[in-house]
Design a protein around this motif. Structure first.
Motif, PDB file in Angstrom:
ATOM      1  N   ILE A  43       0.070   0.308 -10.660  1.00 17.21           N
ATOM      2  CA  ILE A  43      -0.437   1.200  -9.615  1.00 17.21           C
ATOM      3  C   ILE A  43      -1.753   1.784 -10.117  1.00 17.21           C
ATOM      4  O   ILE A  43      -1.768   2.778 -10.842  1.00 17.21           O
ATOM      5  CB  ILE A  43       0.541   2.357  -9.299  1.00 17.21           C
ATOM      6  N   ARG A  44      -2.845   1.158  -9.726  1.00 17.06           N
ATOM      7  CA  ARG A  44      -4.120   1.706 -10.186  1.00 17.06           C
ATOM      8  C   ARG A  44      -5.289   1.386  -9.266  1.00 17.06           C
ATOM      9  O   ARG A  44      -6.338   1.994  -9.371  1.00 17.06           O
ATOM     10  CB  ARG A  44      -4.433   1.200 -11.591  1.00 17.06           C
ATOM     11  N   VAL A  45      -5.114   0.435  -8.351  1.00 19.37           N
ATOM     12  CA  VAL A  45      -6.216   0.014  -7.496  1.00 19.37           C
ATOM     13  C   VAL A  45      -6.190   0.806  -6.192  1.00 19.37           C
ATOM     14  O   VAL A  45      -5.138   0.969  -5.573  1.00 19.37           O
ATOM     15  CB  VAL A  45      -6.129  -1.494  -7.201  1.00 19.37           C
ATOM     16  N   ALA A  46      -7.352   1.301  -5.771  1.00 22.56           N
ATOM     17  CA  ALA A  46      -7.442   2.036  -4.519  1.00 22.56           C
ATOM     18  C   ALA A  46      -7.191   1.109  -3.336  1.00 22.56           C
ATOM     19  O   ALA A  46      -7.722  -0.003  -3.277  1.00 22.56           O
ATOM     20  CB  ALA A  46      -8.818   2.684  -4.392  1.00 22.56           C
ATOM     21  N   ALA A  47      -6.370   1.574  -2.393  1.00 21.86           N
ATOM     22  CA  ALA A  47      -6.035   0.759  -1.225  1.00 21.86           C
ATOM     23  C   ALA A  47      -7.278   0.395  -0.426  1.00 21.86           C
ATOM     24  O   ALA A  47      -7.407  -0.728   0.073  1.00 21.86           O
ATOM     25  CB  ALA A  47      -5.033   1.505  -0.352  1.00 21.86           C
ATOM     26  N   THR A 103      -8.798  -8.217  -9.150  1.00 18.97           N
ATOM     27  CA  THR A 103      -8.096  -7.050  -8.622  1.00 18.97           C
ATOM     28  C   THR A 103      -6.597  -7.277  -8.498  1.00 18.97           C
ATOM     29  O   THR A 103      -5.787  -6.408  -8.849  1.00 18.97           O
ATOM     30  CB  THR A 103      -8.676  -6.667  -7.249  1.00 18.97           C
ATOM     31  N   GLN A 155     -10.260  -0.157  -1.441  1.00 20.86           N
ATOM     32  CA  GLN A 155     -10.995  -1.235  -2.105  1.00 20.86           C
ATOM     33  C   GLN A 155     -10.368  -2.592  -1.799  1.00 20.86           C
ATOM     34  O   GLN A 155     -11.066  -3.558  -1.471  1.00 20.86           O
ATOM     35  CB  GLN A 155     -11.014  -1.010  -3.618  1.00 20.86           C
ATOM     36  N   ASP A 191      -2.597   6.179  -1.210  1.00 18.71           N
ATOM     37  CA  ASP A 191      -3.990   5.732  -1.305  1.00 18.71           C
ATOM     38  C   ASP A 191      -4.173   4.585  -2.286  1.00 18.71           C
ATOM     39  O   ASP A 191      -5.316   4.205  -2.593  1.00 18.71           O
ATOM     40  CB  ASP A 191      -4.885   6.899  -1.731  1.00 18.71           C
ATOM     41  N   TYR A 192      -3.069   4.024  -2.791  1.00 19.08           N
ATOM     42  CA  TYR A 192      -3.176   3.019  -3.847  1.00 19.08           C
ATOM     43  C   TYR A 192      -2.362   1.770  -3.516  1.00 19.08           C
ATOM     44  O   TYR A 192      -1.449   1.791  -2.681  1.00 19.08           O
ATOM     45  CB  TYR A 192      -2.715   3.592  -5.189  1.00 19.08           C
ATOM     46  N   LEU A 193      -2.716   0.700  -4.198  1.00 17.43           N
ATOM     47  CA  LEU A 193      -1.953  -0.543  -4.123  1.00 17.43           C
ATOM     48  C   LEU A 193      -0.929  -0.549  -5.246  1.00 17.43           C
ATOM     49  O   LEU A 193      -1.272  -0.356  -6.420  1.00 17.43           O
ATOM     50  CB  LEU A 193      -2.880  -1.744  -4.282  1.00 17.43           C
ATOM     51  N   ALA A 194       0.316  -0.770  -4.886  1.00 17.23           N
ATOM     52  CA  ALA A 194       1.387  -0.917  -5.882  1.00 17.23           C
ATOM     53  C   ALA A 194       1.786  -2.385  -5.953  1.00 17.23           C
ATOM     54  O   ALA A 194       1.876  -3.065  -4.924  1.00 17.23           O
ATOM     55  CB  ALA A 194       2.594  -0.054  -5.516  1.00 17.23           C
ATOM     56  N   ILE A 202       0.862  -1.176   0.000  1.00 15.97           N
ATOM     57  CA  ILE A 202       0.000   0.000   0.000  1.00 15.97           C
ATOM     58  C   ILE A 202       0.901   1.229   0.000  1.00 15.97           C
ATOM     59  O   ILE A 202       1.713   1.425   0.917  1.00 15.97           O
ATOM     60  CB  ILE A 202      -0.928   0.015   1.227  1.00 15.97           C
TER      61      ILE A 202
END
Length: 357
Positions: free
Chosen positions: A88-92, A125, A94, A71-74, A68
């Motif tokens: 890097i595009r999914v919101a943490a 995801t 979520q 605010d995002y998942l890497a 994390i």
């Protein structure tokens, strides 16, 4: 913060190195102190630099690191050739929400199929964006922490095919890429000049005031021990004392504990394996803090056939966060454990198949 700065500057490899520096550093340092024979670069200082991390991976392996960042998942995907992908595009929020819901759904229902929808969402995801880099049959090494560390990646199901991830790939979970590489080297060192492996199998089936009897534990221990070389040892019930475990375990290649486990994520060093007291008035609990202080010079594999032995807290943290991590800190390169409560009979069947392989 440094990870985010490196990513924003277009330096994904440097960002991954910062993740490695922050992740399970204490466990890695303790592991390396117990493993002076490792064939690692002479100038290595834990954790590994990226070039040594990548070159230390097996030929048919893919390291997937989740973190994390802001605010995002890497997500980093790497193999022996180097870094293959950064996503890097999914919101943490979520991911955290899905992961917690999936974990609790399985934990309380005891049936993976009841969480099928969440399993598919997590596959889409976490796996779908990097699927093209997971070559058929490859070993996937997952490094994740916090909420992501509670996700059973093997149980993620591809909605398109209906197949679980573990049906397509062997899956290893590691606190960090550096610890995985160090563990592989330790495993190779222990495997040299050995024939059939000898095992210590310790089983406590007895009920306590708080814990029920485990009626399949005795049979599991006796059958598992037959899969190993002469000289293996079985300690059941009255013989399954903490003193006997600590005395005998360090000299065996494989150590298998069958019984209950009590996980205390808020105070993980107090997580314990209930043993039989000897003498009867003595505390019979084998604590995580005692495991990581024990030397296991010969042990290549520890099997914890008990409940929640890999469970950690919801928040990222360094140090010994579970019974399984205590064993890694003690220098045991491979640990098999569980994320949630497991059925006695089902666990026995699984262990029979595992040890026969």
């Amino acid at each position: 913060e440094m990870v985010l700065l490196q990513l924003e500057a277009g330096h994904p490899v440097a960002a991954l190195e910062f993740v490695e520096r922050a992740r399970a550093r204490t466990i890695l340092e303790m592991f390396l102190q117990r493993s002076t024979q490792l064939d690692l670069p002479p100038d290595v200082v834990s954790p590994l630099r990226a070039r040594d991390l990548f070159s230390g991976l097996p030929d048919n392996a893919v390291l997937v690191t989740y973190a994390i960042v802001g605010d995002y998942l890497a997500t980093w995907v790497a193999n022996r050739s180097g870094l293959q992908k950064v996503e890097i595009r999914v919101a943490a929020a979520q991911v955290n929400n899905l992961g917690i819901r999936f974990y609790h759904r399985i934990r309380h229902s005891g049936k993976g199929h009841s969480a099928g929808g969440l399993s598919g969402e997590l596959y889409e995801t976490l796996i779908r964006p990097i699927e093209r880099y997971l070559v058929p049959g490859a070993e996937i090494i997952i490094s994740a922490e916090g909420t992501l560390g509670l996700i059973p990646f093997a149980a993620l199901r591809d909605p398109a095919t209906g197949r679980y991830l573990v049906e397509e790939h062997s899956i290893t979970v590691a606190p960090s890429g550096s610890l995985y590489v160090a563990g592989k080297e330790r495993w190779k060192f222990l495997a040299r000049h050995r024939g059939r492996l000898r095992a210590l199998v310790v089983a406590n089936s007895r009920a306590t005031d708080r814990l029920p009897a485990l009626y399949a534990a005795r049979a599991e221990a006796e059958i598992v021990a037959r899969e190993y070389a002469p000289g293996s040892l079985v300690l059941i019930d009255d013989l399954a004392t903490k003193q006997a475990f600590l005395r005998e375990a360090p000299r065996f290649d494989v150590v298998d504990f069958v019984g209950h486990a009590v996980s205390t994520p808020a105070t993980p060093l107090w997580s314990y394996l209930p043993m039989m007291p000897s003498p009867p008035s003595q505390n019979a609990a084998l604590y995580a803090s005692e495991i990581y202080r024990t030397d296991f010079p010969s042990t290549a594999l520890l099997v914890l056939s008990a409940c929640e032995t890999t469970k950690t807290g919801l928040f990222s943290g360094d140090g010994v966060q579970s019974l399984a991590l205590a064993a890694l800190a003690a220098g045991i390169p491979s640990v098999l454990g569980s994320l949630w409560n497991i059925n006695d009979d089902a666990a026995a069947d699984l262990m029979f198949g595992f040890h026969r392989r």
